[in-house]
Design a protein around this motif. Structure first.
Motif, short mmCIF file in Angstrom:
data_model
loop_
_atom_site.label_atom_id
_atom_site.label_comp_id
_atom_site.label_asym_id
_atom_site.label_seq_id
_atom_site.Cartn_x
_atom_site.Cartn_y
_atom_site.Cartn_z
N TYR A 1 0.85 -1.20 0.00
CA TYR A 1 0.00 0.00 0.00
C TYR A 1 0.89 1.25 0.00
O TYR A 1 0.63 2.20 -0.74
CB TYR A 1 -0.93 -0.01 1.23
CG TYR A 1 -1.93 1.13 1.20
CD1 TYR A 1 -3.14 0.99 0.55
CD2 TYR A 1 -1.63 2.37 1.78
CE1 TYR A 1 -4.05 2.04 0.48
CE2 TYR A 1 -2.53 3.42 1.72
CZ TYR A 1 -3.74 3.25 1.07
OH TYR A 1 -4.63 4.30 1.00
N GLY B 1 -6.37 7.08 10.80
CA GLY B 1 -6.26 6.07 9.73
C GLY B 1 -5.24 6.58 8.72
O GLY B 1 -5.46 6.58 7.51
N GLY C 1 -2.46 5.49 7.67
CA GLY C 1 -1.75 4.58 6.78
C GLY C 1 -0.25 4.87 6.82
O GLY C 1 0.30 5.24 7.86
N THR D 1 0.40 8.81 3.75
CA THR D 1 -0.01 9.35 2.44
C THR D 1 -0.19 10.87 2.52
O THR D 1 0.29 11.60 1.64
CB THR D 1 -1.34 8.68 1.99
OG1 THR D 1 -1.25 7.28 2.20
CG2 THR D 1 -1.67 8.98 0.55
N ASP E 1 -3.21 5.23 13.61
CA ASP E 1 -3.68 4.09 12.81
C ASP E 1 -3.71 2.88 13.72
O ASP E 1 -2.93 2.80 14.68
CB ASP E 1 -2.73 3.83 11.62
CG ASP E 1 -3.43 3.11 10.47
OD1 ASP E 1 -3.67 3.74 9.42
OD2 ASP E 1 -3.72 1.89 10.63
N PHE E 2 -4.60 1.91 13.44
CA PHE E 2 -4.60 0.70 14.28
C PHE E 2 -3.63 -0.35 13.76
O PHE E 2 -3.43 -1.37 14.39
CB PHE E 2 -6.02 0.16 14.52
CG PHE E 2 -6.72 -0.53 13.36
CD1 PHE E 2 -6.23 -0.51 12.06
CD2 PHE E 2 -7.92 -1.20 13.60
CE1 PHE E 2 -6.90 -1.13 11.02
CE2 PHE E 2 -8.60 -1.84 12.56
CZ PHE E 2 -8.08 -1.81 11.27
N SER F 1 -7.34 2.76 17.49
CA SER F 1 -8.44 2.46 16.58
C SER F 1 -9.51 3.55 16.71
O SER F 1 -9.54 4.29 17.70
CB SER F 1 -9.01 1.10 16.96
OG SER F 1 -10.25 0.93 16.34
N TRP F 2 -10.37 3.60 15.71
CA TRP F 2 -11.52 4.50 15.80
C TRP F 2 -12.33 4.21 17.06
O TRP F 2 -12.93 5.11 17.63
CB TRP F 2 -12.45 4.27 14.60
CG TRP F 2 -12.06 4.99 13.35
CD1 TRP F 2 -11.50 4.44 12.24
CD2 TRP F 2 -12.22 6.39 13.07
NE1 TRP F 2 -11.30 5.41 11.29
CE2 TRP F 2 -11.75 6.61 11.76
CE3 TRP F 2 -12.73 7.48 13.78
CZ2 TRP F 2 -11.75 7.87 11.17
CZ3 TRP F 2 -12.74 8.73 13.19
CH2 TRP F 2 -12.26 8.91 11.90
N SER G 1 -8.63 10.27 5.78
CA SER G 1 -8.62 10.07 4.34
C SER G 1 -8.82 8.59 4.02
O SER G 1 -7.96 7.77 4.37
CB SER G 1 -7.28 10.58 3.80
OG SER G 1 -6.98 10.00 2.56
N ARG G 2 -9.92 8.26 3.42
CA ARG G 2 -10.24 6.90 2.97
C ARG G 2 -10.11 5.90 4.11
O ARG G 2 -9.73 4.75 3.90
CB ARG G 2 -9.28 6.51 1.82
CG ARG G 2 -9.21 7.57 0.74
CD ARG G 2 -8.36 7.19 -0.41
NE ARG G 2 -6.93 7.24 -0.18
CZ ARG G 2 -6.01 7.20 -1.12
NH1 ARG G 2 -6.39 7.13 -2.38
NH2 ARG G 2 -4.72 7.24 -0.84
#
Ligand code: SAM
Length: 270
Positions: A36, A65, A67, A70, A86-87, A113-114, A132-133
């Motif tokens: 990714y 999140g 990632g 990005t 991010d988780f 996590s969320w 984002s996404r």
């Protein structure tokens, strides 16, 4: 029927349950982190999202999140500091490695996590919150309230429009059913019910994408399909070959029927 009677959270939940591409746990994202990161860091998507934000030098930014960074990586030189959440530990490792090689020191990464208790994780309220996404949650309303609560000035989130990065034709070529799941329109409706009337902007991409080799073009489609049988692998390659041509510069140009489109939803805090 009244608009107020529509349970958008339920539409979201049930739509997610039926979608073809399911990535639920952090171990799923851990496995995908290196590929990714290669595909997404430094892409035009990130450039456009960052431009839409009009970042300010004094902002603190919470990137949920995040990632492999990005957005955090291109944003870092433009804002005061970033908390990248991010988780997936592997996604955060990708981010930290890039921060180290690029000499970025104002990005703090945090595994959460969320659904974690962000207060217990000592995540402070930031000027701006972005997702984002990454709103891959069962309870969308709850996550939207959370991201809104953790921003003092502005919120930016992005979500798929229709099939987003997925290519429905590819699934068809493999004889697989494709259900993209709910998209940004559910997010907008939940925000509306929360009394938030956001701006919506779109990031469009051309239908053609450039690759340096045929193998990369195949990889550019392969990520959509987790495990492939030998027969499906052949069908995937035939699908790519049919849509691939080499231009005068030696680049491989892959053209799909459905263009990729993302919605960027943003609002200011009252
Ligand atoms: C599609 S990637 C997006 C990464 C980056 N924001 C971007 O736009 O390229 C989704 C990211 O969200 C993370 N993620 C998914 N579900 C999550 C959750 N429940 N809590 C925290 N992070 C999550 C994944 O680990 C992954 O890094």
């Amino acid at each position: 029927m009244k608009y107020q009677d529509i349970d958008w959270d339920r539409i979201w939940r049930e739509g997610r349950a039926g979608k073809s591409w399911k990535k639920r746990g952090n171990s799923d994202w851990d496995k995908r982190a290196p590929s990714y990161a290669k595909r997404q860091v430094g892409t035009p998507y990130a450039d456009r999202f960052v431009k839409m934000m009009n970042p300010q030098a004094d902002w603190t930014v919470l990137d949920v999140g995040c990632g492999p960074g990005t957005l955090a990586l291109p944003l870092a030189p433009l804002v005061k500091k970033i908390t990248a959440v991010d988780f997936s530990a592997e996604m955060l490792n990708e981010l930290q490695a890039r921060c180290a090689t690029q000499g970025i020191t104002n990005v703090k990464s945090l595994q959460a996590s969320w659904t974690d208790d962000w207060q217990a994780k000592n995540i402070p309220i930031h000027d701006v919150a972005i997702a984002s996404r990454s709103m891959s949650v069962e309870e969308l309303g709850r996550a939207l309230r959370k991201v809104n609560d953790w921003a003092a000035k502005k919120v930016f989130i992005s979500d798929r429009v229709g099939s987003g990065p997925f290519d429905p034709e590819l699934f068809k070529a493999l004889g697989r059913n494709f259900e993209p799941g709910p998209d940004y329109i559910v997010t907008l409706n939940i925000l509306y019910r929360m009394g938030i009337h956001p701006n919506v902007d779109y990031i469009h991409f051309e239908r053609s994408k450039y690759f340096s080799s045929r193998e990369d073009a195949v990889k550019g489609c392969h990520w959509m399909l987790d495990s492939l049988t030998a027969g499906e692998q052949l069908k995937l390659e035939a699908y790519v070959d049919e849509r691939l041509r080499q231009n005068n510069d030696g680049m491989w140009v892959f053209t799909r029927r459905t263009p990729i489109k993302w919605a960027v939803i943003s609002w200011e805090k009252e």
